[in-house]
Scaffold this motif. Structure first.
Motif, PDB file in Angstrom:
ATOM      1  N   ASP A  13     -40.008   9.885  20.323  1.00 21.25           N
ATOM      2  CA  ASP A  13     -38.899   8.922  20.334  1.00 21.25           C
ATOM      3  C   ASP A  13     -37.600   9.658  20.040  1.00 21.25           C
ATOM      4  OD1 ASP A  13     -40.626   6.719  20.573  1.00 21.25           O
ATOM      5  OD2 ASP A  13     -40.843   6.556  18.397  1.00 21.25           O
ATOM      6  N   LEU A  14     -36.568   9.354  20.776  1.00 17.39           N
ATOM      7  CA  LEU A  14     -35.254   9.949  20.472  1.00 17.39           C
ATOM      8  C   LEU A  14     -34.155   9.074  21.049  1.00 17.39           C
ATOM      9  CD1 LEU A  14     -33.661  12.530  19.421  1.00 17.39           C
ATOM     10  CD2 LEU A  14     -33.651  13.260  21.802  1.00 17.39           C
ATOM     11  N   ASP A  15     -33.207   8.708  20.196  1.00 16.39           N
ATOM     12  CA  ASP A  15     -32.029   7.985  20.667  1.00 16.39           C
ATOM     13  C   ASP A  15     -30.802   8.826  20.389  1.00 16.39           C
ATOM     14  OD1 ASP A  15     -33.443   5.783  21.485  1.00 16.39           O
ATOM     15  OD2 ASP A  15     -33.123   4.659  19.619  1.00 16.39           O
ATOM     16  N   VAL A  16     -29.944   8.968  21.372  1.00 15.70           N
ATOM     17  CA  VAL A  16     -28.684   9.691  21.172  1.00 15.70           C
ATOM     18  C   VAL A  16     -27.565   8.807  21.690  1.00 15.70           C
ATOM     19  CG1 VAL A  16     -27.357  11.768  21.737  1.00 15.70           C
ATOM     20  CG2 VAL A  16     -29.832  11.938  21.460  1.00 15.70           C
ATOM     21  N   LYS A  17     -26.575   8.564  20.827  1.00 16.32           N
ATOM     22  CA  LYS A  17     -25.472   7.700  21.237  1.00 16.32           C
ATOM     23  C   LYS A  17     -24.510   8.424  22.168  1.00 16.32           C
ATOM     24  CE  LYS A  17     -25.486   4.359  17.635  1.00 16.32           C
ATOM     25  NZ  LYS A  17     -25.141   4.086  16.261  1.00 16.32           N
ATOM     26  N   ARG A  18     -23.797   7.658  22.937  1.00 19.31           N
ATOM     27  CA  ARG A  18     -22.751   8.246  23.775  1.00 19.31           C
ATOM     28  C   ARG A  18     -21.724   8.910  22.873  1.00 19.31           C
ATOM     29  NH1 ARG A  18     -22.754   6.574  29.077  1.00 19.31           N
ATOM     30  NH2 ARG A  18     -24.088   4.781  29.446  1.00 19.31           N
ATOM     31  N   LYS A  60     -15.407  20.944  20.518  1.00 16.92           N
ATOM     32  CA  LYS A  60     -14.132  20.549  21.101  1.00 16.92           C
ATOM     33  C   LYS A  60     -14.348  19.666  22.332  1.00 16.92           C
ATOM     34  CE  LYS A  60      -9.673  22.396  22.315  1.00 16.92           C
ATOM     35  NZ  LYS A  60      -9.117  23.523  23.039  1.00 16.92           N
ATOM     36  N   LEU A  61     -15.284  20.051  23.169  1.00 15.88           N
ATOM     37  CA  LEU A  61     -15.584  19.248  24.366  1.00 15.88           C
ATOM     38  C   LEU A  61     -16.064  17.861  23.960  1.00 15.88           C
ATOM     39  CD1 LEU A  61     -17.509  21.963  26.362  1.00 15.88           C
ATOM     40  CD2 LEU A  61     -15.400  20.844  27.132  1.00 15.88           C
ATOM     41  N   ASN A  62     -16.836  17.830  22.893  1.00 16.53           N
ATOM     42  CA  ASN A  62     -17.361  16.574  22.390  1.00 16.53           C
ATOM     43  C   ASN A  62     -16.239  15.685  21.849  1.00 16.53           C
ATOM     44  OD1 ASN A  62     -18.414  15.451  19.411  1.00 16.53           O
ATOM     45  ND2 ASN A  62     -19.658  14.863  21.165  1.00 16.53           N
ATOM     46  N   GLU A  63     -15.334  16.307  21.074  1.00 14.18           N
ATOM     47  CA  GLU A  63     -14.275  15.520  20.450  1.00 14.18           C
ATOM     48  C   GLU A  63     -13.187  15.111  21.432  1.00 14.18           C
ATOM     49  OE1 GLU A  63     -13.141  18.013  17.170  1.00 14.18           O
ATOM     50  OE2 GLU A  63     -15.105  17.671  16.242  1.00 14.18           O
ATOM     51  N   GLY A 105     -15.268  13.472  24.853  1.00 13.27           N
ATOM     52  CA  GLY A 105     -16.345  12.502  24.648  1.00 13.27           C
ATOM     53  C   GLY A 105     -17.663  12.910  25.282  1.00 13.27           C
ATOM     54  N   LEU A 106     -17.808  14.207  25.556  1.00 13.38           N
ATOM     55  CA  LEU A 106     -19.048  14.691  26.151  1.00 13.38           C
ATOM     56  C   LEU A 106     -20.188  14.580  25.141  1.00 13.38           C
ATOM     57  CD1 LEU A 106     -20.018  16.240  28.761  1.00 13.38           C
ATOM     58  CD2 LEU A 106     -19.686  18.335  27.447  1.00 13.38           C
ATOM     59  N   THR A 107     -21.313  14.040  25.564  1.00  7.98           N
ATOM     60  CA  THR A 107     -22.487  13.986  24.699  1.00  7.98           C
ATOM     61  C   THR A 107     -23.181  15.347  24.792  1.00  7.98           C
ATOM     62  OG1 THR A 107     -22.697  11.665  25.308  1.00  7.98           O
ATOM     63  CG2 THR A 107     -24.577  12.659  24.181  1.00  7.98           C
ATOM     64  N   VAL A 108     -23.515  15.929  23.610  1.00 10.26           N
ATOM     65  CA  VAL A 108     -24.078  17.284  23.620  1.00 10.26           C
ATOM     66  C   VAL A 108     -25.389  17.322  22.829  1.00 10.26           C
ATOM     67  CG1 VAL A 108     -23.615  19.730  23.124  1.00 10.26           C
ATOM     68  CG2 VAL A 108     -21.702  18.204  23.623  1.00 10.26           C
ATOM     69  N   VAL A 109     -26.428  17.857  23.444  1.00  9.10           N
ATOM     70  CA  VAL A 109     -27.713  18.044  22.768  1.00  9.10           C
ATOM     71  C   VAL A 109     -28.036  19.540  22.780  1.00  9.10           C
ATOM     72  CG1 VAL A 109     -30.198  17.564  22.849  1.00  9.10           C
ATOM     73  CG2 VAL A 109     -28.570  15.759  23.433  1.00  9.10           C
ATOM     74  N   ILE A 110     -28.206  20.098  21.577  1.00  9.28           N
ATOM     75  CA  ILE A 110     -28.424  21.544  21.452  1.00  9.28           C
ATOM     76  C   ILE A 110     -29.790  21.808  20.829  1.00  9.28           C
ATOM     77  CG2 ILE A 110     -27.545  23.681  20.414  1.00  9.28           C
ATOM     78  CD1 ILE A 110     -24.835  22.177  20.035  1.00  9.28           C
ATOM     79  N   VAL A 111     -30.614  22.568  21.514  1.00  4.70           N
ATOM     80  CA  VAL A 111     -31.870  23.027  20.921  1.00  4.70           C
ATOM     81  C   VAL A 111     -31.592  24.364  20.266  1.00  4.70           C
ATOM     82  CG1 VAL A 111     -34.109  24.057  21.487  1.00  4.70           C
ATOM     83  CG2 VAL A 111     -33.490  21.842  22.444  1.00  4.70           C
TER      84      VAL A 111
END
Ligand SMILES: Nc1ncnc2c1ncn2[C@@H]1O[C@H](COP(=O)(O)OP(=O)(O)OP(=O)(O)O)[C@@H](O)[C@H]1O
Ligand SMILES: [Mg+2]
Length: 331
Positions: free
Chosen positions: A57-62, A218-221, A224-230
């Motif tokens: 299960d994983l939820d990630v907000k915009r 910076k891209l996220n802020e 508004g890019l959603t970023v998922v980092i492993v």
């Protein structure tokens, strides 16, 4: 019924979850970029079948920037490949940007990869062409898509990753960290809404790793890019507000920052708390309650309690503290 279909049923039996279907999947909510429920991935090879994800299960907000950690083989890359549309889940429910990936045709997958997600790998050789310059490399995916104003856009992207001064350098004349930044610019070339990075700092030093995370932040802020980092990088994960740990292909715990950045400032606006430095005190580990109310204890807690999987524990509610306390039934 194929072996894999039987195994999928067996996985749901083992974890005691109902297999998500059209009737029982959680309705899509626009607040989320990623909604992943009871995801199962089984790899079939000649000899064995490997259950890489077992009801994750994983939820990630915009607009969120978050990290995924876990031991080698726990399923991190598998999950990222599912999110990136590089491989298909065996069962479960997976929505990204409101789209149901389990219902995708090959064509849907192609469009999704082109328009919705950007991907950065640890080994950037997968994204880059060594004998082209930085700007030519960034232009390439736009060329394939037939986008207009490619040169202008490529230069803007190189500026975002702080590499304007190296635009005409050939890739094989750039450092690993610089190449990784070119790879990020390429991943952004088609204006994705979701950026997925698998061990993006796996082969660079701490300083470069910080620069790369700063670019993501910076891209996220700003966009508004959603970023998922492993990541395996403990120092890096300490700079991220929400870190989800996966174990054996399931979500096992979640680590969130205890204090916000704002609380780390004094009245003058000077940073007083060591928000950006190491130290366990800035994060706390949370166990995740799944939708049926089950939780997973960390290995550390199990060891300290002296229990193993399958043992029975007592759970009591303590009125005074308002806490539920777990303890060994024989202790
Ligand atoms: N293409 C494949 N075919 C068969 N098995 C696979 C395949 N890809 C991954 N696996 C298996 O699935 C499990 C999860 O692998 P995965 O690559 O997702 O782990 P990971 O968490 O990314 O590990 P690492 O930290 O080492 O990169 C492992 O047991 C792995 O051997
Ligand atoms: Mg991996």
């Amino acid at each position: 019924m194929s072996d894999t279909a039987e195994m999928v049923t067996a996985v749901y039996d083992t974890i005691g979850e109902e297999r998500p279907s059209d009737d029982n999947v959680a309705p899509h909510d626009d607040e989320y970029m990623i909604r992943c429920e009871n995801l199962v991935k089984i790899y079939k090879t000649d000899e064995v079948e490997v259950v890489a994800l077992q009801g994750l299960d994983l939820d990630v907000k915009r607009g969120e920037l978050m990290a995924i950690v876990g031991n080698s083989g726990s399923g991190k890359s598998t999950l990222l490949n599912m999110l990136g549309g590089l491989d298909k889940p065996s069962a479960g429910s997976l929505f990204v940007d409101g789209k149901n990936l389990l219902k995708f045709s090959d064509r849907d997958y192609m469009e999704y990869k082109r328009n919705t997600v950007g991907f950065v790998w640890q080994n950037n050789a997968r994204n880059l062409i060594p004998y082209l310059t930085a700007v030519q490399n960034v232009e390439l995916p736009m060329l394939l898509k037939g986008a207009k104003q490619r040169r202008k856009r490529a230069l803007e992207l190189l500026e975002k990753v702080g590499l304007s001064h190296r635009k005409n350098s050939r890739l094989d004349q750039m450092s690993g960290g610089e190449q990784q930044r070119v790879a990020i610019a390429i991943a952004l070339a088609n204006g994705p809404r979701l950026l997925l990075a698998d061990e993006p700092t796996g082969s660079v030093d701490t300083r470069t790793s910080n620069i790369i995370l700063d670019i993501f932040k910076k891209l996220n802020e700003t966009e508004g890019l959603t970023v998922v980092i492993v990541t395996h990088d403990v120092k890096l994960s300490k700079r991220i507000d929400r870190v989800v740990a996966i174990r054996d292909g399931r979500t096992s715990s979640e680590i969130v920052r205890k204090r916000s950045y704002a609380q780390e400032l004094d009245e003058m606006g000077n940073i007083v708390g060591a928000a950006e430095t190491e130290g366990e005190e800035t994060h706390e580990e949370l166990v995740v309650l799944d939708r049926s109310g089950r939780l997973q204890l960390s290995k550390d807690h199990m060891e300290k309690l002296g229990v193993k999987g399958g043992d029975k524990l007592k759970a009591e509610f303590d009125e005074e503290t308002g806490r539920v306390v777990l303890f060994r039934s024989d202790g």
